[in-house]
Structure formats: C-alpha cells, structure tokens
Write a protein that holds these residues in place. Structure first.
Motif, PDB file in Angstrom:
ATOM      1  N   ASP A  86       0.826  -1.201   0.000  1.00 41.75           N
ATOM      2  CA  ASP A  86       0.000   0.000   0.000  1.00 41.75           C
ATOM      3  C   ASP A  86       0.863   1.255   0.000  1.00 41.75           C
ATOM      4  N   ILE A  87       1.866   1.285   0.869  1.00 46.90           N
ATOM      5  CA  ILE A  87       2.757   2.444   0.951  1.00 46.90           C
ATOM      6  C   ILE A  87       3.494   2.647  -0.365  1.00 46.90           C
ATOM      7  N   LEU A  88       4.084   1.572  -0.878  1.00 47.66           N
ATOM      8  CA  LEU A  88       4.908   1.702  -2.075  1.00 47.66           C
ATOM      9  C   LEU A  88       4.079   1.992  -3.315  1.00 47.66           C
ATOM     10  N   SER A  89       2.856   1.455  -3.387  1.00 49.89           N
ATOM     11  CA  SER A  89       2.033   1.728  -4.570  1.00 49.89           C
ATOM     12  C   SER A  89       1.656   3.201  -4.633  1.00 49.89           C
ATOM     13  N   ARG A  90       1.344   3.800  -3.478  1.00 48.10           N
ATOM     14  CA  ARG A  90       1.032   5.231  -3.465  1.00 48.10           C
ATOM     15  C   ARG A  90       2.281   6.058  -3.770  1.00 48.10           C
ATOM     16  N   ASN A  91       3.407   5.664  -3.197  1.00 46.38           N
ATOM     17  CA  ASN A  91       4.651   6.372  -3.494  1.00 46.38           C
ATOM     18  C   ASN A  91       4.991   6.282  -4.971  1.00 46.38           C
ATOM     19  N   ASP A  92       4.831   5.098  -5.562  1.00 44.89           N
ATOM     20  CA  ASP A  92       5.194   4.912  -6.966  1.00 44.89           C
ATOM     21  C   ASP A  92       4.314   5.740  -7.891  1.00 44.89           C
ATOM     22  N   ALA A  93       3.045   5.901  -7.528  1.00 40.90           N
ATOM     23  CA  ALA A  93       2.160   6.742  -8.338  1.00 40.90           C
ATOM     24  C   ALA A  93       2.640   8.195  -8.329  1.00 40.90           C
ATOM     25  N   LEU A  94       3.052   8.675  -7.165  1.00 41.42           N
ATOM     26  CA  LEU A  94       3.570  10.034  -7.068  1.00 41.42           C
ATOM     27  C   LEU A  94       4.919  10.161  -7.772  1.00 41.42           C
ATOM     28  N   ALA A  95       5.726   9.118  -7.696  1.00 40.09           N
ATOM     29  CA  ALA A  95       7.016   9.130  -8.392  1.00 40.09           C
ATOM     30  C   ALA A  95       6.818   9.212  -9.900  1.00 40.09           C
ATOM     31  N   ARG A  96       5.795   8.545 -10.402  1.00 33.89           N
ATOM     32  CA  ARG A  96       5.508   8.644 -11.849  1.00 33.89           C
ATOM     33  C   ARG A  96       5.150  10.073 -12.236  1.00 33.89           C
ATOM     34  N   ASP A  97       4.410  10.772 -11.383  1.00 38.13           N
ATOM     35  CA  ASP A  97       4.097  12.180 -11.651  1.00 38.13           C
ATOM     36  C   ASP A  97       5.366  13.022 -11.667  1.00 38.13           C
ATOM     37  N   ASN A  98       6.237  12.783 -10.679  1.00 34.33           N
ATOM     38  CA  ASN A  98       7.506  13.516 -10.649  1.00 34.33           C
ATOM     39  C   ASN A  98       8.318  13.255 -11.910  1.00 34.33           C
ATOM     40  N   ARG A  99       8.399  11.987 -12.287  1.00 34.33           N
ATOM     41  CA  ARG A  99       9.210  11.619 -13.449  1.00 34.33           C
ATOM     42  C   ARG A  99       8.656  12.253 -14.728  1.00 34.33           C
ATOM     43  N   ALA A 100       7.339  12.233 -14.867  1.00 36.91           N
ATOM     44  CA  ALA A 100       6.733  12.830 -16.054  1.00 36.91           C
ATOM     45  C   ALA A 100       7.030  14.324 -16.122  1.00 36.91           C
ATOM     46  N   TYR A 101       6.946  14.995 -14.984  1.00 43.33           N
ATOM     47  CA  TYR A 101       7.249  16.431 -14.954  1.00 43.33           C
ATOM     48  C   TYR A 101       8.710  16.681 -15.307  1.00 43.33           C
ATOM     49  N   LEU A 102       9.610  15.944 -14.687  1.00 40.62           N
ATOM     50  CA  LEU A 102      11.037  16.141 -14.917  1.00 40.62           C
ATOM     51  C   LEU A 102      11.405  15.855 -16.367  1.00 40.62           C
ATOM     52  N   GLU A 103      10.905  14.763 -16.895  1.00 39.23           N
ATOM     53  CA  GLU A 103      11.209  14.431 -18.289  1.00 39.23           C
ATOM     54  C   GLU A 103      10.595  15.440 -19.243  1.00 39.23           C
ATOM     55  N   GLY A 104       9.377  15.889 -18.911  1.00 43.23           N
ATOM     56  CA  GLY A 104       8.718  16.862 -19.778  1.00 43.23           C
ATOM     57  C   GLY A 104       9.431  18.199 -19.826  1.00 43.23           C
ATOM     58  N   HIS A 105      10.197  18.502 -18.794  1.00 43.75           N
ATOM     59  CA  HIS A 105      10.952  19.756 -18.756  1.00 43.75           C
ATOM     60  C   HIS A 105      12.442  19.520 -18.955  1.00 43.75           C
ATOM     61  N   ASN A 106      12.778  18.325 -19.416  1.00 42.86           N
ATOM     62  CA  ASN A 106      14.168  17.981 -19.725  1.00 42.86           C
ATOM     63  C   ASN A 106      15.092  18.248 -18.531  1.00 42.86           C
ATOM     64  N   ILE A 107      14.617  17.826 -17.352  1.00 40.19           N
ATOM     65  CA  ILE A 107      15.413  17.935 -16.128  1.00 40.19           C
ATOM     66  C   ILE A 107      15.910  16.539 -15.785  1.00 40.19           C
ATOM     67  N   PHE A 108      17.215  16.377 -15.754  1.00 43.89           N
ATOM     68  CA  PHE A 108      17.827  15.077 -15.515  1.00 43.89           C
ATOM     69  C   PHE A 108      18.101  14.936 -14.024  1.00 43.89           C
ATOM     70  N   ALA A 109      17.403  14.004 -13.366  1.00 45.12           N
ATOM     71  CA  ALA A 109      17.463  13.894 -11.914  1.00 45.12           C
ATOM     72  C   ALA A 109      18.200  12.634 -11.482  1.00 45.12           C
ATOM     73  N   LEU A 110      19.098  12.794 -10.522  1.00 45.94           N
ATOM     74  CA  LEU A 110      19.820  11.678  -9.924  1.00 45.94           C
ATOM     75  C   LEU A 110      19.524  11.633  -8.430  1.00 45.94           C
ATOM     76  N   ASN A 111      19.291  10.433  -7.924  1.00 46.22           N
ATOM     77  CA  ASN A 111      19.036  10.206  -6.506  1.00 46.22           C
ATOM     78  C   ASN A 111      20.317   9.647  -5.887  1.00 46.22           C
TER      79      ASN A 111
END
Length: 314
Positions: A86-111
């Motif tokens: 439950d925790i990870l599925s909700r986190n992963d959904a939000l991570a997909r939003d972050n990734r879409a935003y970053l990729e859409g603005h050509n921002i290369f993110a490293l963790n």
C-alpha cells in the motif's frame, strides 16, 4: 516508521510548499486487531530453531526471512506485505508524476544514496564548482535535521532546498514533489537529490529520478555491498569515493568492486575523490552522456506536474 523500514506503518504529513519544506513523517501505530499476533516456534531436527519468520542457525538470528523479508513485532508476515504494498504503490504513483514532470521539462534527476559520511555533499560541492560553465545544477538536500548541507550547496553556487524528515529515514516521492515545485529547476538542467544517509530504506522508494547513484567511501569496508544488497541492486552507478585515502587504508579495492558486481552485474563503477578531483571527469562524462540520452527519449511530455500537486500520501 514505515513497514519497509521494518518498524510499523507510515503516514506522510502534507505541508505548505510556501514554507519550503519542513516535510516530515508522522508515526502512527495501528492496532485494529486485524493482524496476527502469533509467534509460533518450530523445531527442526538439525538443531536449528525456526521462531516464526526468523531462524537461529550457526550463530545467526535472521529476521529477514518470510514473505515480507522483514520482522515487525505484533504483525504477521502477510500483514506486513499488505502495508508495504500500500505504501509503495502510493509512493510509486507520485514518483511517476515527478518523473513525467522532470522528463517533460528535460530535467535530468539523480538520486544520491549512501550511508552517512560517505562524502555525498562534498562530491556535489566539487561537481557544482567544476561544472559551473557546463550545466545548470539544482539540489534537493535530505536530512533528519538542520539546513547545513543546503547552505554548503548554495555557497558553492547552486540553487538548493532542504527537506528535513524529522525521524524519517528516507525521502519519498511526495516530499520530492513539494521540493521540485518550490525549487523550480530550470528546463534542461540537472537535479541532484541527496537522500538521507541510510543504505536500507531509500532503496525501496522511487522519487521519480532517472538513476540511483550509490556513493560508497573506501573507509566503509569492501563488504558493504554484501551487507546492504538492496541498495546496490537498485543503483545504476557506484561512485567509490575518498580514493585519495587508499594508500593509508587496508582496503581491498578489487574485492569491493567484485562484491558490488556480484549483487548487480549491470552496475557501472567509478573510482573518485571529491577532495582531490581524481576520477571526477569520468563522472562528469557519464553525467553529460546520460543526460543527453535521456533528453532524446520520445516519452518526454511537458504537461505533467510534480507529485505534490497531485495529492499527498495519506
């Protein structure tokens, strides 16, 4: 803390992004009595004793067994798995939003992930200074308390925002979504996310980054990849830092790299020193090439928003 950390459930408390991020974990412990409190003891004929989900054998007590791979007092293995999913599925959904935003603005993110004291912040300060004329860099800093690291990053010349997690032992996608909006990295830039110093929990949480980069210091011991395999399995690049100390240490460089590759045969490895600059140009070349490849991917789309605007984890 969250079940992924091995000690209960997690609740993310929403924050006002205009207050620029005192985001933290809440710590609720649910006792709804829909979980199993049994702790059966099974005896094996070979002398080992199976105590529910852990095993006593050859001087080892293993709490990493069972379907959950973790032991939480008062919770059954099935209940732990349910909470974790439950925790990870909700986190992963939000991570997909972050990734879409970053990729859409050509921002290369490293963790960037590591244990405390590996030199992540020093490595970032060096990179920001060396790359000042080559790329725009922003940084999200994660720690339990203080803004010390963010202040060091700003002093080096990069935009930075601090996330203090309180008792939380890792960043999550919701926290990072808030930070992305507050930091507003420019299009076509590089975003470094320096995670909380911890080689366990950050391995499980996708933040929307392009790659996890694990930083390991030569002062930590060559068996670290074997002790903390999940982190090295999740990473795409290993930066073996503080190489300038090798002449002064009893450290088996070959054994360390072999251990890391045993866990993750696809792991790329670079030997660096944030203090002297040794190997850093190889890292910069990897960074520039990886960012260029990511920019050419067709799935980039510019209409997405970072995770915090899509709602908070409950």
């Amino acid at each position: 803390m969250c079940s992924v950390c091995g000690c209960g459930t997690a609740k993310i408390i929403d924050t006002d992004p205009e207050k620029a991020l005192a985001t933290a974990h809440g710590h609720d412990h649910h006792h709804d009595h829909d979980h199993d409190h049994t702790h059966d003891h099974h005896h094996h004929h070979d002398g080992a004793h199976d105590h529910g989900d852990h095993l006593h054998a050859e001087g080892v007590i293993n709490y990493g067994g069972g379907i959950a791979g973790v032991h939480v007092p008062g919770l059954s293995q099935a209940r732990i798995v349910t909470i974790e999913r439950d925790i990870l599925s909700r986190n992963d959904a939000l991570a997909r939003d972050n990734r879409a935003y970053l990729e859409g603005h050509n921002i290369f993110a490293l963790n960037l992930v590591s244990s405390p004291g590996s030199g992540k912040t020093s490595l970032l300060v060096r990179a920001i200074t060396d790359l000042a004329d080559r790329m725009k860099i922003s940084v999200i800093e994660g720690d339990q308390q203080t803004a010390n690291d963010a202040e060091r990053i700003r002093a080096a010349g990069a935009k930075a925002i601090q996330i203090n997690t309180g008792k939380g032992c890792h960043l999550d996608a919701h926290m990072v979504g808030h930070a992305i909006e507050a930091l507003a990295p420019p299009n076509g830039s590089v975003l470094f996310i320096e995670n909380v110093g911890n080689l366990v929990c950050p391995a499980a949480f996708d933040l929307g980054e392009a790659h996890k980069v694990v930083v390991l210091s030569v002062t930590e011991g060559e068996d670290k990849p074997l002790k903390y395999p999940d982190m090295f399995a999740a990473a795409d690049l290993l930066l073996l830092n503080k190489s300038d100390l090798l002449p002064h240490l009893d450290f088996n460089l070959g054994a360390c790299l072999a251990n890391a590759l045993r866990i993750n045969p696809k792991l790329q490895t670079l030997i660096v020193s944030a203090r002297t600059g040794e190997g850093m140009e190889a890292f910069y070349a990897w960074l520039e090439a990886s960012a260029a490849r990511a920019a050419r991917r067709p799935e980039h789309h510019a209409l997405a928003q970072p995770a915090q605007t899509q709602g908070a984890m409950k």
